[in-house]
Motif scaffolding. Sequence first.
Motif, PDB file in Angstrom:
ATOM      1  N   ALA A  33       0.863  -1.185   0.000  1.00  0.00           N
ATOM      2  CA  ALA A  33       0.000   0.000   0.000  1.00  0.00           C
ATOM      3  C   ALA A  33       0.894   1.228   0.000  1.00  0.00           C
ATOM      4  N   ALA A  34       0.302   2.373  -0.310  1.00  0.00           N
ATOM      5  CA  ALA A  34       1.028   3.644  -0.247  1.00  0.00           C
ATOM      6  C   ALA A  34       0.682   4.343   1.064  1.00  0.00           C
ATOM      7  N   GLY A  38       6.552   1.847   5.993  1.00  0.00           N
ATOM      8  CA  GLY A  38       7.324   0.817   6.689  1.00  0.00           C
ATOM      9  C   GLY A  38       6.772  -0.557   6.400  1.00  0.00           C
ATOM     10  N   SER A  39       7.375  -1.523   7.097  1.00  0.00           N
ATOM     11  CA  SER A  39       6.979  -2.910   6.893  1.00  0.00           C
ATOM     12  C   SER A  39       6.380  -3.424   8.195  1.00  0.00           C
ATOM     13  N   SER A  40       5.170  -3.938   8.150  1.00  0.00           N
ATOM     14  CA  SER A  40       4.498  -4.407   9.373  1.00  0.00           C
ATOM     15  C   SER A  40       4.017  -5.831   9.163  1.00  0.00           C
ATOM     16  N   SER A  77       5.003   1.841   1.072  1.00  0.00           N
ATOM     17  CA  SER A  77       6.061   2.685   0.531  1.00  0.00           C
ATOM     18  C   SER A  77       5.499   3.486  -0.646  1.00  0.00           C
ATOM     19  N   GLY A  78       6.334   4.405  -1.147  1.00  0.00           N
ATOM     20  CA  GLY A  78       5.952   5.169  -2.333  1.00  0.00           C
ATOM     21  C   GLY A  78       5.432   6.541  -1.977  1.00  0.00           C
TER      22      GLY A  78
END
Length: 502
Positions: free
Chosen positions: A231-232, A295-297, A337-338
């Motif tokens: 997702a953004a 981030g990464s979750s 990201s993005g």
Amino acid sequence: MSSLTRRQLLVLGATGAGAIVVGGAGLWWTTTGGPRLTGGADLIQPETLVSRDGVLELDLIAAPARIEVGGREAFVQAFNDSLPGPTLHVAPGDTIGVAMHNQLRTPTNLHVHGLHVSSEGNGDNPFVSIDPDESFDYEFALPADHPPGTYWYHPHRHGHVAEQVGAGLYGAIIVEDPEPVAVTRERVMVISDLTLDASGNLAEVNQMQQMVGREGELVLVNGQFRPQITAAPGERERWRIVNACPSRYLRLQLAGQQVRLFSRDLGRLPTPEEVTEVIIAPGNRIELLVEATEGSSALVAAPVDRGGMGAMMGGAMMGDNEPGNDEPIRLLTLEVSGAPATRLAPVSRGPALRDLRKEPVVATRTVDFAMGMAGGMGGDRPMMGGGGRDEATTMMTFTINGQEFDPDRTDISVATGTVEQWTLTNSSPMDHPVHLHVWPMQIIDDGDRELSEPRWQDVVNVPAFGNVKVLIAFDDFPGRTVYHCHILDHEDQGMMGTVEAR
Ligand code: C2O
Ligand code: CU
Ligand code: CU
């Protein structure tokens, strides 16, 4: 019905269910040099079938299926060759017609969990049995004021429910919102668990696992092993999560993201509630709003203590490997990201919830969920209570108000158009998630405290040695149906009763 020798019970008490669940061939498959599973694929959405002009007609074929899990071949059972089966998307007032075909080797049937529809005839009738190679035409007519939300379907043939749901037979149902909810996208996430042996077949489930409630060692999302989604930043996602595991409770956490609870089982909350974790029992659904943050979750299922047999076996024998004492399980990864997305409008408020505390209660009942020993140790006294006689005939019983399920007996008669208060009591050392078909329950006391706000669910956890109070409005739909423990092994072993509304 399961029959267990006293020796088996002692083994269970000493080592705990968790140890048994991960034993055997499956352990080899996942951890010791066996083929490794690969995660990281994009989360796939099940095929969605949408109603047109108020009608959704479909065929559901329950059959053995070969699927791929984490890059490995797996032999399961599925609807229409896909795990989960298709998502059924309907609106309030619609009719769903399902031609159900049984290509399994055991009898089956179909239940639309949570839908407020008639249980008569070819409606949501849990007493139907479809033999192998037979078909049955169901028709589920939703009232025009049916609550929106996430529901699901699964087989409900008594004696085969845990086995068939545990093998992969389930799918999601979406009942549309009256007004659109401002989100970037929606995702269905059907969470299930299973254990595969070294050749990719479903592992055998022994009597002790059935007594505790089977927990598969692989926990999958839409049949996938640790998928990922992207997702953004600033996007808002709505996740429709179904706990389709036969027995596993899920304590869901998504650290690093802003998460709000939008719905619990049926309808929606008037205002979404900010949460850091939500526990869902087997059969429960939730809808989450996730405001994507860079981030990464990981979406994880942290351990849940749902009790165990240890307490029944005497303190000295309690193991610490009872269900739920494992490590957190990673279910999927969200990568954000993005370029930041443009902000969405806030989510509007939903209507106030009906509060049955303002309506007259015409009957009160106590419904007790118990586990005990029968046969050799006599009656349903607590285990270890009386001196054992014949080990070979010792049996475990799963009862409601002292009785095992009998489809021909009507346990509770209610009058349509009335509200009742039920006290759900649990005299056993394990939690039981209690489910009633057709009519949702308003929880007024969850065992810890009286609730101040109306809270509606169709599966309500009744903690070990605890009790919960609910109000039920039997507004409509005269007919017979069932209530039961949604640890499906407990249901199959007798923890189910019948209710008739006249
Ligand atoms: Cu989800 Cu009677 O079941
Ligand atoms: Cu149900
Ligand atoms: Cu139970």
